[in-house]
Each structure stands twice: as C-alpha cells, then as structure tokens.
Write a protein that holds these residues in place. Structure first.
Motif, mmCIF file in Angstrom:
data_model
loop_
_atom_site.group_PDB
_atom_site.id
_atom_site.type_symbol
_atom_site.label_atom_id
_atom_site.label_comp_id
_atom_site.label_asym_id
_atom_site.label_seq_id
_atom_site.Cartn_x
_atom_site.Cartn_y
_atom_site.Cartn_z
ATOM 1 N N THR A 1 -2.486 -5.208 -10.141
ATOM 2 C CA THR A 1 -3.458 -4.298 -10.739
ATOM 3 C C THR A 1 -2.806 -2.965 -11.069
ATOM 4 N N SER A 2 -3.431 -2.245 -11.990
ATOM 5 C CA SER A 2 -2.904 -0.931 -12.367
ATOM 6 C C SER A 2 -2.953 0.041 -11.201
ATOM 7 N N TYR A 3 -3.970 -0.070 -10.338
ATOM 8 C CA TYR A 3 -4.047 0.821 -9.175
ATOM 9 C C TYR A 3 -2.908 0.530 -8.198
ATOM 10 N N GLN A 4 -2.610 -0.769 -7.967
ATOM 11 C CA GLN A 4 -1.513 -1.117 -7.066
ATOM 12 C C GLN A 4 -0.192 -0.558 -7.573
ATOM 13 N N ASN B 1 2.228 2.770 -5.991
ATOM 14 C CA ASN B 1 3.539 2.294 -5.556
ATOM 15 C C ASN B 1 4.610 2.648 -6.580
ATOM 16 N N ALA B 2 4.509 3.868 -7.116
ATOM 17 C CA ALA B 2 5.538 4.461 -7.979
ATOM 18 C C ALA B 2 5.762 3.686 -9.266
ATOM 19 N N GLY B 3 4.764 2.919 -9.700
ATOM 20 C CA GLY B 3 4.884 2.178 -10.943
ATOM 21 C C GLY B 3 5.695 0.908 -10.834
ATOM 22 N N ALA B 4 5.997 0.461 -9.619
ATOM 23 C CA ALA B 4 6.815 -0.741 -9.436
ATOM 24 C C ALA B 4 6.023 -1.987 -9.811
ATOM 25 N N GLY B 5 6.747 -3.053 -10.143
ATOM 26 C CA GLY B 5 6.102 -4.319 -10.452
ATOM 27 C C GLY B 5 5.973 -5.221 -9.253
ATOM 28 N N ALA B 6 6.675 -4.929 -8.177
ATOM 29 C CA ALA B 6 6.624 -5.761 -6.968
ATOM 30 C C ALA B 6 6.913 -4.891 -5.762
ATOM 31 N N LEU B 7 6.430 -5.345 -4.616
ATOM 32 C CA LEU B 7 6.621 -4.657 -3.341
ATOM 33 C C LEU B 7 7.384 -5.597 -2.410
ATOM 34 N N ILE B 8 8.374 -5.077 -1.702
ATOM 35 C CA ILE B 8 9.111 -5.916 -0.771
ATOM 36 C C ILE B 8 9.025 -5.357 0.634
ATOM 37 N N ARG B 9 9.180 -6.246 1.605
ATOM 38 C CA ARG B 9 9.340 -5.841 3.001
ATOM 39 C C ARG B 9 10.771 -6.183 3.397
ATOM 40 N N ARG B 10 11.497 -5.212 3.889
ATOM 41 C CA ARG B 10 12.900 -5.399 4.201
ATOM 42 C C ARG B 10 13.227 -4.767 5.543
ATOM 43 N N TRP C 1 7.764 8.819 -10.024
ATOM 44 C CA TRP C 1 6.897 9.546 -9.097
ATOM 45 C C TRP C 1 6.224 8.579 -8.138
ATOM 46 N N GLN C 2 5.982 9.053 -6.924
ATOM 47 C CA GLN C 2 5.346 8.194 -5.929
ATOM 48 C C GLN C 2 3.981 7.714 -6.423
ATOM 49 N N TYR C 3 3.248 8.595 -7.103
ATOM 50 C CA TYR C 3 1.974 8.225 -7.724
ATOM 51 C C TYR C 3 2.098 8.532 -9.208
ATOM 52 N N THR C 4 2.064 7.481 -10.028
ATOM 53 C CA THR C 4 2.302 7.651 -11.451
ATOM 54 C C THR C 4 1.016 7.454 -12.249
ATOM 55 N N ASN C 5 0.993 8.055 -13.451
ATOM 56 C CA ASN C 5 -0.092 7.762 -14.388
ATOM 57 C C ASN C 5 0.395 6.732 -15.402
ATOM 58 N N LYS C 6 -0.428 6.397 -16.375
ATOM 59 C CA LYS C 6 -0.097 5.334 -17.318
ATOM 60 C C LYS C 6 1.137 5.652 -18.139
ATOM 61 N N SER C 7 1.392 6.923 -18.399
ATOM 62 C CA SER C 7 2.542 7.308 -19.210
ATOM 63 C C SER C 7 3.837 7.383 -18.410
ATOM 64 N N GLY C 8 3.750 7.187 -17.087
ATOM 65 C CA GLY C 8 4.922 7.264 -16.235
ATOM 66 C C GLY C 8 5.142 8.616 -15.597
#
Length: 348
Positions: free
Chosen positions: A196-199, A203-212, A290-297
């Motif tokens: 989702t766009s909120y997720q 999460n800084a505009g990332a496409g995936a989240l990892i646990r490492r 940015w940690q919290y991004t808008n639609k334009s980045g």
C-alpha cells in the motif's frame, strides 16, 4: 596450498597425525583410551573424485516433503515471509553421510565440566575453611573432565586436496575475502512486500521490508570440527554455512546438514537498500531519501523528526538447493557477494 593450517590435530588429550599408513592417534593423559576418543577421518579430494576413509555412509532418514514456513502478518499489515527454507532435519535426509552423523552426535553432547566445577566451588565455599581442601583433588578432576568433554565434542578430519579441486578451493578462500575485506554482513531472515502507499510512505518509500541480523565471516569452521585446513564460514545468529573442499555444511542451532557442491546453487545480485543504521564505510552510497516520504519522493511535513536516510548499494548472496535449502546474506560490498557466488559455482 595456502589453505592448509597444520599437519597434526589435537582434540582434548588426543593428538592425531597423518602418516602413509593412515591416521595415527595418541593420548597424552593417563586414564584416556583411544577407543573412547574421537575418530580420525581422512578425505582426499582430487580431479578424479573424492575418497573418504573413516566410516561408511549412513542410511537415509525418511522424511516428508519440505514444509514452507507460513508467512507472519505484522500489526501494520505487512506480510513477512520467512527465508529459512526447509528444516535442517529434513535436509539431512537428502545427502546422508557418516561425517554429518559424527558432527551431529558431537554437537548434541553436553559439557559436564562447567557444572562439576561450579558444584565443587560452591561446596568448597559453603564448608570453608576445611572445604577448600576439596580443591586439591577436585581441580585436577575438573581438568581431566574438561579434556574428556573436548574429546567427546570433537570430530577430526584430515583433508588432502589436489589438482583442480585444490585450485578451486584456494580461489574460494581468496576471492571471497573471508578475513577482512568486507566491513559488514547480515543474515536476511524474512522479507515482506510493501503493497500500500501508506506502507511505502512510512518506510522511506521502499518496495519491501526485510528483517535481518548481524553476521560475520571467518575461517573457523564448525565448532566441533577439528581439521587441518581453513574453513570459510558465514555465521548468523542461529544459522551458519561452512564451505569444505568436498561439501557445504549448514547449521541451524545444533542441527547440521551437508550438501555436495553439485547440489547447491549460489546467486548474487546488487541490492539498493535504505539504511536506517550507521552505513558501512565500504558500501557505495547511491542516493538519499526521507524516513517518511510523499508521493513525489520529498519529505512528508506532517511527520516530526523526519530524518534523511542514505540509499546504499549492497550485494545479496542467495544459497539454495532443490531439496529446500534457502539462506540469504547481504554484504556491504556488492563485489564480495559476486565473487563468492562465482567461487561457489566454480566448486561444482
């Protein structure tokens, strides 16, 4: 070759030496018998194949089909898929061997001497001052028991590697830079897509989240293995991979499984990663976000303390097998992951 470390091996009070007549063993402490100590194994790897001395292959262990780990859903709706592959207990059945059986048995044996030492110390303190006399016979007994524990938890293997396999193994150790070239390594435990766009926004505009979790590289090998060669190793929090001249050994907790190189696939790829921790100095920095991004980045002004994060270029190494093995590692240097994957493919 440069990967040879020693010509004789020590496991507790036992010393093993390789001679033309085979593997010789001697005990340096009274009360130890050779029959109660670890076995000496000899493995020769050459261009015509691999020869094992020290025991036959064990019978296959029956098991069902690998059961994938079910995905876990976080409170924010992100579905995390565990990257653990099939359980090690099932992987053992794919390629059974006497060496893996010995390593499994040694790893399951518990150390007794720390408990005896703690009990002896407590008893001596409670009954002091006369109880301190217990330390006179007690300390040699604890040392003897410690030597016994070291022997019972040791698997001794002499390797002789010749011809093309020797060149390939030397290339594996040197090209993958197991000592100091890479600053950071991580074991990637789980990954989840940000749908989702909120997720993506939070999460800084990332496409995936990892646990490492942090990992390390060294030449130590399995803790119960006593051998005459350097063993390139990748260590995670609870999973490790060890690269021997004839096979790959995987550890999960106290469970071990082995695979011939022909059964293992290694793949490397470049990974753009938004780093929230202090970035490693040896990783290429390719941008910021940015940690919290808008639609334009750009930065979303509705969030306070919205910090700028570096976008780093990492290397990802994925090790798999058709039987269900799956382990994923991230390296702060993409070239190290690529060189290691190439060297592992050269061991096939």
């Amino acid at each position: 070759m440069g990967f040879y470390l020693r010509t004789s091996l020590k496991a507790g009070p036992f010393r093993f030496n390789l001679s033309p007549s085979g593997v010789g063993v001697s005990a340096g402490v009274p009360g130890f018998r050779v029959g109660t100590g670890p076995r000496g194994n000899y493995v020769r790897v050459a261009g015509l194949g691999t020869t094992y001395f020290g025991g036959g292959a064990t019978a296959p262990i029956s098991s069902g089909s690998p059961m994938p780990m079910p995905p876990a859903t976080r409170n924010d709706g992100i579905v995390m898929q565990e990257l653990s592959g099939a359980p090690v207990q099932q992987l053992v059945a794919a390629h059974p061997s006497d060496l893996i059986s010995q390593i499994q048995a040694a790893a399951r044996r518990h150390l007794l001497w720390p408990w005896v030492a703690a009990s002896l110390t407590l008893l001596a303190l409670i009954s002091a001052p006369y109880g301190l006399l217990l330390l006179v016979p007690g300390l040699p007994g604890v040392w003897w028991l410690r030597q016994r524990d070291l022997a019972r938890r040791s698997v001794v293997v002499f390797y002789q590697v010749d011809d093309v396999p020797a060149l390939n193994y030397e290339r594996l150790i040197t090209s993958s830079s197991f000592v100091s070239r890479v600053q950071r390594v991580w074991h990637v435990e789980a990954e989840g897509a940000l749908d989702t766009s909120y997720q993506r926004k939070v999460n800084a505009g990332a496409g995936a989240l990892i646990r490492r979790s942090p990992a390390q590289l060294n030449l130590a090998g399995p803790p119960v293995l006593v051998t005459n060669i350097a063993v390139p190793s990748l260590h995670g929090k609870d999973r490790s991979v060890y690269f021997l001249p004839d096979r790959v050994i995987v550890r999960h907790g106290a469970q071990y499984a082995g695979f011939p190189y022909a059964a293992v696939n290694a793949h490397a790829q470049v990974q753009r990663f938004i780093e929230s921790d202090t970035p490693p100095a040896d990783a290429p920095r390719v941008g910021t976000t940015w940690q919290y991004t808008n639609k334009s980045g750009g930065p979303d002004r509705r969030f306070k303390n919205n910090r700028q994060l570096p976008v780093m270029l990492y290397g990802r190494l994925t090790i798999t097998s058709s039987e269900g093995l799956l382990i994923v590692w991230d390296f702060s240097r993409p070239d190290v992951a690529a060189e290691l994957a190439e060297a592992l493919c050269g061991m096939r």
